[in-house]
Design a protein around this motif. Structure first.
Motif, short mmCIF file in Angstrom:
data_model
loop_
_atom_site.label_atom_id
_atom_site.label_comp_id
_atom_site.label_asym_id
_atom_site.label_seq_id
_atom_site.Cartn_x
_atom_site.Cartn_y
_atom_site.Cartn_z
N HIS A 1 -7.83 10.82 -6.45
CA HIS A 1 -6.92 9.67 -6.49
C HIS A 1 -5.67 10.04 -7.27
O HIS A 1 -5.74 10.65 -8.33
N TYR B 1 5.36 8.15 -1.39
CA TYR B 1 5.49 6.77 -0.94
C TYR B 1 5.73 5.83 -2.12
O TYR B 1 6.51 4.87 -2.01
N GLU C 1 0.86 -1.18 0.00
CA GLU C 1 0.00 0.00 0.00
C GLU C 1 0.90 1.24 0.00
O GLU C 1 1.81 1.33 0.83
N PRO C 2 0.67 2.20 -0.86
CA PRO C 2 1.52 3.41 -0.88
C PRO C 2 1.10 4.43 0.16
O PRO C 2 0.82 5.59 -0.15
N ASN C 3 1.03 3.98 1.42
CA ASN C 3 0.59 4.86 2.51
C ASN C 3 1.68 5.03 3.56
O ASN C 3 1.40 5.41 4.70
N PHE D 1 0.97 -1.67 -6.74
CA PHE D 1 0.57 -0.84 -5.62
C PHE D 1 -0.92 -1.03 -5.33
O PHE D 1 -1.75 -0.85 -6.21
N ASP E 1 -3.56 0.56 -4.27
CA ASP E 1 -3.94 1.96 -4.04
C ASP E 1 -5.44 2.14 -4.00
O ASP E 1 -6.03 2.88 -4.78
N LYS F 1 -4.90 8.22 2.18
CA LYS F 1 -3.64 8.04 2.92
C LYS F 1 -2.45 7.79 2.00
O LYS F 1 -1.36 7.51 2.48
N GLU F 2 -2.64 7.90 0.70
CA GLU F 2 -1.59 7.53 -0.25
C GLU F 2 -0.97 8.77 -0.90
O GLU F 2 -1.60 9.83 -0.98
N SER F 3 0.27 8.61 -1.38
CA SER F 3 0.92 9.73 -2.05
C SER F 3 1.99 9.23 -3.00
O SER F 3 2.49 8.11 -2.87
#
Length: 556
Positions: free
Chosen positions: A199, A78, A35-37, A66, A68, A73-75
């Motif tokens: 997103h 990350y 997860e990209p968090n 990923f 996603d 919470k993702e960016s």
């Protein structure tokens, strides 16, 4: 990558070997789906080594995908960090990087098919009521009052969800399975939620997002993953994984296998808690060298080889367990001992004046960077005034201090001449401030001709040519072996001495080394030029690990 075990002998590798031998699988495809968090931590390193490792071992490929599905919470930060971590460890994913969001259109279509098959429904229960209806581990759940909506009504409501006509939390799409199941994950799990957020990959196309459980297996199937390997906490999710695969016209039939996650003492690996350390400025960021993140270990001076060797050492099992962090420390110490160049740094300096040398004496001594490996050489300026560690001088000789420099006693300078101490000066506090000595001629690399051999060897640098460097002396972030157990706040166990800033005087050759260059500072420890802050104008070296295991620290 050299010196890294190329083949695993774990239960996952054995399963794959059997599947290939039986013809059940033609080509192995695994995946690593973070997860990209947040940044990846040492536990992820184990998963990376396993998933990419078995794919390499059996001539297959591993996808980097990923997960996603929670854009709040993702960016991109990350995502970039995760890609960098995987490659730093020495692995390369097959094909393009994948995102679960790549499959949102297909997942939405499959959700519609579940509704048409009477296997999914829109539920209007509030989150609080939904928890009540779900039951407990000892009591079955009960059906939602919205469970028996017609197919047409569910299709209409789900389309309104997609179009953004409902507020967040107003309703969800749930799979219709069994509210009386002993497995809580099968009690009509949520498969879509309303999230009106932008997103990072799909922009504002969607305001409903699939859950992990609905996304994971179908993404595996789309990608042709043969062995979906995950940690043990997903074992109870496997029946749901299989239910979705069996209920949908997926293009492949992946199988899920679970292994024990990595738990280290003196360490916290919860992303939520790691993020809190960053947000509360307990550390300087996700890549702080005290953090158990891969980027933190990298900045601390750990090598890819040492991390991979550690993962090989602890193995892959079917059960969780606690691993002694000393094993990780041993892995990096062992690797650096074998491969790190040697150099000299004086941290607690004491000036020595060699009185039988002229004041302008300058001699360039050539020394190898490693006694066994061909890592090149460097020049070490040797001058009339040098710096040694204050602990290497004693005012009076004794058997206890026979390897120290004392008046009338001889020592050898590392990679240099033999010196004999003559006298010393002290300040008003009684501290030795200067030592006067003489050089024993013709002793560069050989014993003195008079037969009086030096008792010890000390490290040194030229007083006029040494470069002042900032030394960041890192220790474990926590002083409790289980910082996140019990009722106490894990932050109460922060080690107040986890970072001490000191000065050191290094050989001039070290000022111009590239960031991330590892060294053994002889008799001091293993250090690395800081990845971000080291410059030739202001050298910065991080303490990676001590030269030998600290028994007292192990018992702390």
């Amino acid at each position: 990558m050299t010196d890294v075990p190329a083949r695993g002998n774990n239960f996952v590798a054995k399963i794959i070997e059997e599947d290939l031998a039986s013809g059940k699988v033609e080509r192995v495809v695994t995946r690593f789906p973070p997860e990209p968090n947040g940044y990846l931590h040492v536990g992820h390193a184990k998963s990376i080594c396993l998933n990419f490792g078995v794919a390499e071992q059996f001539g297959g490929g591993c996808n980097l995908r990923f997960d996603d599905t929670n854009p709040e919470k993702e960016s991109q930060e990350y995502i970039n960090a995760i890609k960098e971590d995987v490659q730093w460890l020495g692995f390369q994913w097959q094909g393009d990087i994948r995102f679960a969001s790549d499959y949102f259109d297909q997942l939405h279509q499959w959700a519609v098919e579940l509704i048409k098959a009477g296997k999914a429904y829109v539920c209007d229960l509030s989150p609080e009521d939904a928890r009540t209806y779900r039951g407990t581990l000892t009591e079955p759940g009960k059906n939602s009052p919205f469970r028996d909506r017609s197919v047409d009504e569910n299709l209409e409501l789900f389309e309104k969800m997609r179009l953004g006509e409902f507020d967040e939390g107003a309703c969800v799409l749930r799979a219709k399975i069994d509210m009386a199941s002993s497995n809580m994950n099968l009690r009509d799990p949520i498969i879509y939620r309303i999230r009106k957020v932008h997103h990072h990959q799909t922009g504002d196309k969607w305001c409903i997002y699939p859950t992990y459980d609905f996304t994971h297996g179908q993404s595996d199937a789309i990608e042709g993953v043969t062995h979906s390997v995950c940690t043990l906490e997903f074992e109870d999710h496997r029946p749901l994984y299989e239910w979705f695969i069996e209920s949908l016209p997926v293009p492949a039939q992946p199988k899920q296998y679970e292994f024990g996650r990595l738990n280290l003492d003196y360490t916290v690996t919860s992303k939520r808690k790691l993020k809190a350390l960053v947000d509360d400025e307990v550390v300087t960021g996700w890549n702080d060298p005290r953090m158990p993140t891969i980027s933190g270990m990298r900045r601390r001076g750990f090598t890819p080889r040492s991390v991979r060797n550690f993962c090989e050492m602890i193995g892959v099992t079917r059960s969780d367990g606690m691993v002694d962090v000393a094993m990780l420390e041993h892995a990096v110490r062992d690797d650096l001992n074998k491969n790190a160049p040697r150099a000299m740094c004086v941290i607690n300096p004491l000036k020595v004046v060699i009185e039988n040398l002229p004041e302008d004496h300058l001699e360039q001594l050539t020394a190898p960077y490693h006694p066994e490996l061909d890592l090149g050489t460097r020049e070490m300026p040797f001058t009339r005034e040098i710096l040694i560690d204050a602990g290497d001088f004693k005012e009076e000789y004794s058997k206890k201090f026979k390897k120290k420099l004392t008046p009338g006693n001889r020592i050898r300078l590392r990679q240099g001449y033999v010196l004999e101490a003559l006298d010393y000066d002290k300040n008003d506090a009684g501290e030795v401030t200067l030592v006067r000595a003489k050089l024993i001629e013709n002793t560069l690399g050989v014993d003195p001709e008079d037969g009086i051999k030096p008792k010890g060897v000390v490290h040194w640098v030229s007083a006029s040519h040494a470069v002042e460097a900032e030394l960041r002396l890192y220790q474990r972030l926590f002083n409790n072996p289980t910082p996140d157990k019990g009722d106490a706040d894990y932050k109460e166990h922060i080690n107040p001495e986890s970072l001490v800033i000191a000065k050191g005087w290094v050989e001039p050759a070290l000022a111009n080394v590239t960031p991330e260059s590892n060294f053994q500072f002889e008799r001091e420890g293993y250090y690395v030029a800081d990845r971000f802050d080291h410059t030739s104008e202001q050298p910065v070296f991080n303490l990676t690990i001590g030269l030998r295991e600290d028994k007292a620290l192990q018992k702390a």
